[in-house]
Motif scaffolding. Structure first.
Motif, PDB file in Angstrom:
ATOM      1  N   PHE A  67     -37.651  41.236  43.636  1.00 30.35           N
ATOM      2  CA  PHE A  67     -37.374  40.235  42.611  1.00 30.35           C
ATOM      3  C   PHE A  67     -35.887  39.850  42.623  1.00 30.35           C
ATOM      4  CE2 PHE A  67     -35.812  39.473  38.268  1.00 30.35           C
ATOM      5  CZ  PHE A  67     -36.576  38.389  37.883  1.00 30.35           C
ATOM      6  N   LEU A  68     -35.013  40.854  42.684  1.00 29.08           N
ATOM      7  CA  LEU A  68     -33.572  40.587  42.701  1.00 29.08           C
ATOM      8  C   LEU A  68     -33.179  39.806  43.953  1.00 29.08           C
ATOM      9  CD1 LEU A  68     -32.231  44.050  41.446  1.00 29.08           C
ATOM     10  CD2 LEU A  68     -32.495  41.938  40.119  1.00 29.08           C
ATOM     11  N   ASP A  69     -33.764  40.163  45.079  1.00 29.14           N
ATOM     12  CA  ASP A  69     -33.473  39.443  46.323  1.00 29.14           C
ATOM     13  C   ASP A  69     -33.903  37.982  46.217  1.00 29.14           C
ATOM     14  OD1 ASP A  69     -32.422  41.721  47.446  1.00 29.14           O
ATOM     15  OD2 ASP A  69     -34.212  42.208  48.618  1.00 29.14           O
ATOM     16  N   ALA A  70     -35.091  37.761  45.664  1.00 25.70           N
ATOM     17  CA  ALA A  70     -35.604  36.392  45.538  1.00 25.70           C
ATOM     18  C   ALA A  70     -34.718  35.548  44.630  1.00 25.70           C
ATOM     19  CB  ALA A  70     -37.031  36.418  45.003  1.00 25.70           C
ATOM     20  N   LYS A  71     -34.109  36.169  43.634  1.00 19.11           N
ATOM     21  CA  LYS A  71     -33.228  35.472  42.688  1.00 19.11           C
ATOM     22  C   LYS A  71     -31.769  35.472  43.159  1.00 19.11           C
ATOM     23  CE  LYS A  71     -36.194  34.577  39.317  1.00 19.11           C
ATOM     24  NZ  LYS A  71     -36.466  33.227  38.819  1.00 19.11           N
ATOM     25  N   GLN A  72     -31.517  36.086  44.300  1.00 18.56           N
ATOM     26  CA  GLN A  72     -30.160  36.208  44.845  1.00 18.56           C
ATOM     27  C   GLN A  72     -29.231  36.922  43.853  1.00 18.56           C
ATOM     28  OE1 GLN A  72     -29.313  32.072  45.862  1.00 18.56           O
ATOM     29  NE2 GLN A  72     -29.845  32.502  47.992  1.00 18.56           N
ATOM     30  N   ILE A  73     -29.740  37.995  43.282  1.00 13.38           N
ATOM     31  CA  ILE A  73     -28.968  38.811  42.345  1.00 13.38           C
ATOM     32  C   ILE A  73     -28.549  40.089  43.058  1.00 13.38           C
ATOM     33  CG2 ILE A  73     -29.039  40.094  40.173  1.00 13.38           C
ATOM     34  CD1 ILE A  73     -31.147  38.072  39.216  1.00 13.38           C
ATOM     35  N   ARG A  74     -27.259  40.345  43.040  1.00 16.89           N
ATOM     36  CA  ARG A  74     -26.747  41.528  43.727  1.00 16.89           C
ATOM     37  C   ARG A  74     -27.109  42.797  42.968  1.00 16.89           C
ATOM     38  NH1 ARG A  74     -20.745  39.262  44.638  1.00 16.89           N
ATOM     39  NH2 ARG A  74     -21.255  38.348  42.618  1.00 16.89           N
ATOM     40  N   ARG A  75     -27.125  43.894  43.702  1.00 20.17           N
ATOM     41  CA  ARG A  75     -27.365  45.194  43.075  1.00 20.17           C
ATOM     42  C   ARG A  75     -26.436  46.229  43.697  1.00 20.17           C
ATOM     43  NH1 ARG A  75     -32.017  43.997  46.098  1.00 20.17           N
ATOM     44  NH2 ARG A  75     -32.216  45.282  47.987  1.00 20.17           N
ATOM     45  N   GLY A  76     -25.851  47.033  42.826  1.00 16.28           N
ATOM     46  CA  GLY A  76     -25.018  48.142  43.254  1.00 16.28           C
ATOM     47  C   GLY A  76     -25.666  49.438  42.818  1.00 16.28           C
ATOM     48  N   LEU A  77     -25.104  50.531  43.274  1.00 15.92           N
ATOM     49  CA  LEU A  77     -25.653  51.847  42.957  1.00 15.92           C
ATOM     50  C   LEU A  77     -24.517  52.788  42.581  1.00 15.92           C
ATOM     51  CD1 LEU A  77     -28.165  53.776  43.053  1.00 15.92           C
ATOM     52  CD2 LEU A  77     -27.455  54.324  45.393  1.00 15.92           C
ATOM     53  N   ILE A  78     -24.725  53.535  41.505  1.00 17.93           N
ATOM     54  CA  ILE A  78     -23.792  54.579  41.093  1.00 17.93           C
ATOM     55  C   ILE A  78     -24.609  55.845  40.944  1.00 17.93           C
ATOM     56  CG2 ILE A  78     -22.144  55.367  39.354  1.00 17.93           C
ATOM     57  CD1 ILE A  78     -21.866  52.418  38.475  1.00 17.93           C
ATOM     58  N   THR A  79     -24.307  56.853  41.743  1.00 17.59           N
ATOM     59  CA  THR A  79     -25.055  58.104  41.682  1.00 17.59           C
ATOM     60  C   THR A  79     -24.112  59.292  41.762  1.00 17.59           C
ATOM     61  OG1 THR A  79     -26.802  59.414  42.740  1.00 17.59           O
ATOM     62  CG2 THR A  79     -25.416  58.071  44.196  1.00 17.59           C
ATOM     63  N   ARG A  80     -24.564  60.400  41.187  1.00  7.17           N
ATOM     64  CA  ARG A  80     -23.802  61.642  41.294  1.00  7.17           C
ATOM     65  C   ARG A  80     -24.295  62.466  42.489  1.00  7.17           C
ATOM     66  NH1 ARG A  80     -21.568  63.257  35.709  1.00  7.17           N
ATOM     67  NH2 ARG A  80     -22.065  65.380  36.336  1.00  7.17           N
ATOM     68  N   ASN A  81     -25.159  61.883  43.320  1.00  8.30           N
ATOM     69  CA  ASN A  81     -25.566  62.518  44.567  1.00  8.30           C
ATOM     70  C   ASN A  81     -24.513  62.256  45.645  1.00  8.30           C
ATOM     71  OD1 ASN A  81     -28.153  63.746  43.979  1.00  8.30           O
ATOM     72  ND2 ASN A  81     -28.905  61.664  43.692  1.00  8.30           N
ATOM     73  N   VAL A  82     -24.628  62.971  46.744  1.00  8.83           N
ATOM     74  CA  VAL A  82     -23.667  62.821  47.831  1.00  8.83           C
ATOM     75  C   VAL A  82     -23.982  61.583  48.667  1.00  8.83           C
ATOM     76  CG1 VAL A  82     -23.056  65.266  47.988  1.00  8.83           C
ATOM     77  CG2 VAL A  82     -25.027  64.398  49.258  1.00  8.83           C
ATOM     78  N   LYS A  83     -22.982  61.140  49.443  1.00  8.83           N
ATOM     79  CA  LYS A  83     -23.127  59.930  50.256  1.00  8.83           C
ATOM     80  C   LYS A  83     -24.261  60.071  51.270  1.00  8.83           C
ATOM     81  CE  LYS A  83     -20.556  56.763  53.241  1.00  8.83           C
ATOM     82  NZ  LYS A  83     -21.602  56.715  54.285  1.00  8.83           N
ATOM     83  N   SER A  84     -24.459  61.268  51.816  1.00  2.19           N
ATOM     84  CA  SER A  84     -25.525  61.441  52.814  1.00  2.19           C
ATOM     85  C   SER A  84     -26.902  61.164  52.206  1.00  2.19           C
ATOM     86  CB  SER A  84     -25.479  62.850  53.415  1.00  2.19           C
ATOM     87  OG  SER A  84     -25.609  63.833  52.402  1.00  2.19           O
ATOM     88  N   ALA A  85     -27.060  61.474  50.906  1.00  2.00           N
ATOM     89  CA  ALA A  85     -28.331  61.187  50.229  1.00  2.00           C
ATOM     90  C   ALA A  85     -28.526  59.682  50.083  1.00  2.00           C
ATOM     91  CB  ALA A  85     -28.368  61.864  48.864  1.00  2.00           C
ATOM     92  N   VAL A  86     -27.444  58.974  49.761  1.00  2.00           N
ATOM     93  CA  VAL A  86     -27.518  57.516  49.633  1.00  2.00           C
ATOM     94  C   VAL A  86     -27.834  56.885  50.987  1.00  2.00           C
ATOM     95  CG1 VAL A  86     -26.233  55.426  49.024  1.00  2.00           C
ATOM     96  CG2 VAL A  86     -25.929  57.522  47.676  1.00  2.00           C
ATOM     97  N   ASP A  87     -27.169  57.375  52.031  1.00  2.00           N
ATOM     98  CA  ASP A  87     -27.410  56.850  53.379  1.00  2.00           C
ATOM     99  C   ASP A  87     -28.869  57.053  53.787  1.00  2.00           C
ATOM    100  OD1 ASP A  87     -24.749  56.143  53.509  1.00  2.00           O
ATOM    101  OD2 ASP A  87     -24.158  57.887  54.720  1.00  2.00           O
ATOM    102  N   LEU A  88     -29.412  58.239  53.490  1.00  2.00           N
ATOM    103  CA  LEU A  88     -30.802  58.520  53.828  1.00  2.00           C
ATOM    104  C   LEU A  88     -31.745  57.595  53.054  1.00  2.00           C
ATOM    105  CD1 LEU A  88     -32.909  60.240  55.311  1.00  2.00           C
ATOM    106  CD2 LEU A  88     -32.841  61.820  53.367  1.00  2.00           C
ATOM    107  N   PHE A  89     -31.450  57.363  51.783  1.00  2.00           N
ATOM    108  CA  PHE A  89     -32.254  56.456  50.968  1.00  2.00           C
ATOM    109  C   PHE A  89     -32.275  55.061  51.589  1.00  2.00           C
ATOM    110  CE2 PHE A  89     -32.270  53.101  47.763  1.00  2.00           C
ATOM    111  CZ  PHE A  89     -33.485  53.327  47.141  1.00  2.00           C
TER     112      PHE A  89
END
Length: 200
Positions: A67-89
């Motif tokens: 839905f966000l992509d279709a509307k050209q709405i950006r999305r960011g992520l803030i997590t207390r997990n490590v960068k390797s977890a974000v990369d894997l996601f």
């Protein structure tokens, strides 16, 4: 994990009592001696690796991102997990968030710094952003402190009715699933395409 990091049931209970019923393990560790910190982060890394092996996408996440992509709405992520977890996601599910701030970015939420950093990167004011998260004390407080709109994801009803939440942490919106975030966005925000430097 908390019990092992803190040193058993009694230490965990004491930390919970000191924290008003909750424990911010990362902030606890910051004041420890280097050797103790290293041991604690090794324990956390082991538990996180176990979690990565079972990593699954939340229900409604794919639809929301589409839905966000279709509307050209950006999305960011803030997590207390490590960068390797974000990369894997990102690799496993192909849903990219940019910026994607892991716990290597300091200070962590609930400090507003991560969200303000994303707003600065996007060159938009915080009041054009919606912070969506499942933690009242981390996600919602971060969003409110930054001056953003806030939406609490409460899948199990653990926080109770929206109007029962304390005024200082009450989110602007409360949903029980990620799919409901679509309705919140459509009903309460102008999602018409605008200049790229000022999209929500």
């Amino acid at each position: 994990m908390y019990r092992e990091v803190l040193g058993g049931d009694e230490a965990y209970a004491a930390a919970r009592a000191a924290g008003g019923g909750s424990v911010d393990i990362l902030h606890c560790i910051e004041s420890w001696a280097p050797d103790e910190q290293r041991r604690a982060y090794e324990v956390i890394a082991r538990f996180e690796q176990d979690g990565l092996d079972r990593l699954q996408i939340m229900p409604g996440a794919s639809e929301l991102c589409g839905f966000l992509d279709a509307k050209q709405i950006r999305r960011g992520l803030i997590t207390r997990n490590v960068k390797s977890a974000v990369d894997l996601f990102h690799q496993r599910f192909g849903m990219m968030f940019s910026p994607a701030l892991s716990r290597e970015f300091r200070p962590y939420k609930p400090d507003p710094a991560p969200l303000l950093h994303i707003c600065s990167t996007w060159n938009i004011p915080p009041n054009e952003v919606v912070m969506v998260g499942d933690s009242l004390k981390d996600d919602i407080v971060c969003g409110k402190r930054a001056g953003a709109f806030t939406c609490l994801l409460d899948e199990t009803g653990r926080y109770g009715p929206h109007d029962s939440l304390p005024e200082d942490v009450r989110p602007d919106f409360k949903v029980s699933s990620l799919s409901q975030v679509l309705s919140v966005l459509e009903e309460h925000f102008d999602l018409a395409p605008v200049a790229s430097e000022s999209r929500i």
